[in-house]
Design an enzyme around this catalytic site. Structure first.
Site, short mmCIF file in Angstrom:
data_model
loop_
_atom_site.label_atom_id
_atom_site.label_comp_id
_atom_site.label_asym_id
_atom_site.label_seq_id
_atom_site.Cartn_x
_atom_site.Cartn_y
_atom_site.Cartn_z
N ASP A 26 9.12 2.59 2.06
CA ASP A 26 7.93 3.30 2.49
C ASP A 26 7.73 2.99 3.98
OD1 ASP A 26 5.38 4.10 3.16
OD2 ASP A 26 4.46 3.46 1.28
N PHE A 54 0.85 -1.19 0.00
CA PHE A 54 0.00 0.00 0.00
C PHE A 54 0.88 1.23 0.00
CE2 PHE A 54 -2.56 3.44 1.74
CZ PHE A 54 -3.68 3.34 0.93
N LYS A 90 2.24 9.15 8.63
CA LYS A 90 1.35 8.81 9.74
C LYS A 90 1.74 9.35 11.13
CE LYS A 90 -1.47 5.24 7.83
NZ LYS A 90 -1.07 4.82 6.48
C1 LIG Z 1 -1.14 5.05 5.04
C2 LIG Z 1 -0.05 4.71 4.12
C3 LIG Z 1 0.21 5.47 2.97
C4 LIG Z 1 -0.66 6.60 2.54
O1 LIG Z 1 -0.67 7.65 3.45
P1 LIG Z 1 -1.80 8.79 3.33
O2 LIG Z 1 -1.39 9.77 4.38
O3 LIG Z 1 -3.11 8.14 3.60
O4 LIG Z 1 -1.71 9.34 1.96
C5 LIG Z 1 1.31 5.11 2.20
N1 LIG Z 1 2.09 4.08 2.53
C6 LIG Z 1 1.87 3.33 3.62
C7 LIG Z 1 2.79 2.20 3.95
C8 LIG Z 1 0.79 3.61 4.46
O5 LIG Z 1 0.54 2.85 5.53
#
Ligand SMILES: *Cc1c(COP(=O)(O)O)cnc(C)c1O
Length: 404
Positions: free
Chosen positions: A231, A146, A260
């Protein structure tokens, strides 16, 4: 205080939302209205108290309204809220200094969200490819990853469900199975510029990369002259037991993305890179709100607190306590637990059947909030400030909620 006779009638929020909002979140996993939070606890509009093991999806790492964050934001909001990046501000440079000092990366670009942090990483990698890898632009990511909801980050995300309604997507992304080094090796071509991975896949239900895998990926990147983008939007800021998850793998990324938990609940993100990878020139990238003094003052307060209280190590200790309790529960056939996957205070509990909604509903009724990542998996991501008693209370409620 209002009294019963002149109190306004409580609004019927579900009815209003169904008329007013785009229907992206309905039905809500938790059809309750939260009105207040303190530490690891929140209260709904009926006054019911909950132990919060969702924490805004791994965002509220210091819990709700932590005094250090409240103070920093109150001071900053009364001093300077927004300037744009036409000007220097102090909180922004302070946060950049802290991030660089406490990571293996050298340069920072601030953003407003995880998706934007990844957009920045993708743009940076593509420009680097133009300059240093003969125009290569393709990024390999993993299935069940994700990376966000913008068009480019949805293209990067290895989940067809999120992609199909919005095709055609921007080109330049290919997907391989996670934790499979051979598949990755085969997928690299002369068009490949980078490999982008979560050290622990969060949204798909907490799947940690193996040590051999991430070390192998790092070696592959070095051999093939590719960038490794990690990420750490959800895994960063101490959640997994170290400030950044990569520390546990004995490797360093070329680019790392954050969001986050970075400011404990304020909207902020960051893309960090090694000095040699920072090929952006003036005008290449920008953002009106990003890195504003308000959110950066929050980020400074949160990061300092995380470091001073050694919350990453604490996340490791309490995470083991929770995981152990869950593994004991798994021994009871009635609990229907197929697998417990843990990375610090970040745990996926996968059931043998689709009982996740029933479990999270029963937990909520008993005053504990958790969320599901699919119909058979519940995810725990409590604030890093929980204590042993919170863990035990959670285990008690969860143990009773899972039984069929
Ligand atoms: C939540 C998340 C995103 C996206 O972040 P947003 O602030 O919702 O755009 C990207 N990568 C990972 C691993 C995430 O958990």
């Amino acid at each position: 205080m209002t009294n019963a006779t002149n109190a306004p009638a409580a609004p019927d929020i579900p009815a209003l939302e169904s008329r007013l909002y785009m229907h992206t979140f309905s039905p809500r996993q938790h059809p309750i209205t939260l009105v207040r939070g303190e530490g690891a606890r929140v209260w709904d509009d009926t006054g019911k108290e909950y132990l919060d093991f969702v924490a805004g999806i791994a965002v509220n790492i210091l819990g709700h309204c932590p005094p250090v964050l409240v103070r920093a934001v109150q001071e900053q909001v009364a001093t300077l809220i927004h300037t744009t990046n036409l000007f220097y501000t102090r909180p922004q440079i302070e946060l950049a200094q802290l991030l660089v000092k406490h990571s293996a990366l050298d340069r920072v670009f601030f953003t407003n969200s995880g998706a934007e942090s990844n957009e920045c990483a993708i743009k940076l990698a593509r420009k680097w490819g133009k300059l240093h890898r003969g125009g290569a632009y393709e990024i390999i990511t993993a299935w069940n990853s994700f990376h966000g909801r913008t068009l480019a980050t949805v293209a990067a995300t290895g989940n067809r469900h999120y992609q199909e309604p919005f095709e055609p997507l921007p080109p330049g992304f290919t997907h391989v199975p996670f934790n499979d080094l051979d598949a990755l090796r085969v997928a690299v071509t002369d068009k490949t510029v980078a490999i982008m991975l979560e050290p622990v896949q969060g949204e798909s239900g907490v799947f940690p990369a193996t040590r051999e895998y991430l070390q192998g990926v790092r070696r592959l990147c070095d051999e093939q002259h590719l960038l490794l983008i990690l990420d750490e939007v959800q895994s960063g800021m101490g959640r997994t037991g170290t400030l950044w998850a990569y520390e546990q793998y004995g490797i360093e990324p070329d680019i790392m993305t954050l969001a986050k938990g970075l400011a404990g609940g304020l909207p902020i993100g960051a893309c960090l890179a090694k000095e040699a990878v920072d090929v952006f020139a003036p005008g290449d990238h920008g953002s009106t709100f990003a890195g504003g003094p308000l959110v950066c003052a929050g980020g400074v307060a949160v990061l300092r607190e995380v470091l001073e209280r050694e919350l990453p190590a604490r996340a490791g200790v309490l995470g083991r306590r929770l995981a152990q309790g869950l593994q004991e529960l798994q021994q009871e056939a009635d609990a229907g637990i197929k697998e417990v996957r843990a990375a610090g205070l970040w745990i996926g509990v996968q059931f043998v059947d689709e009982r996740a909604t029933a479990v999270l509903t029963r937990c909520r009724e008993q005053g504990v909030l958790v969320n599901k990542t699919s119909n058979d998996t519940v995810r725990l991501a409590p604030p890093l400030i929980i204590d042993e008693a919170d863990c035990d209370r959670f285990l008690d409620v969860f143990g009773r909620a899972v039984a069929r």
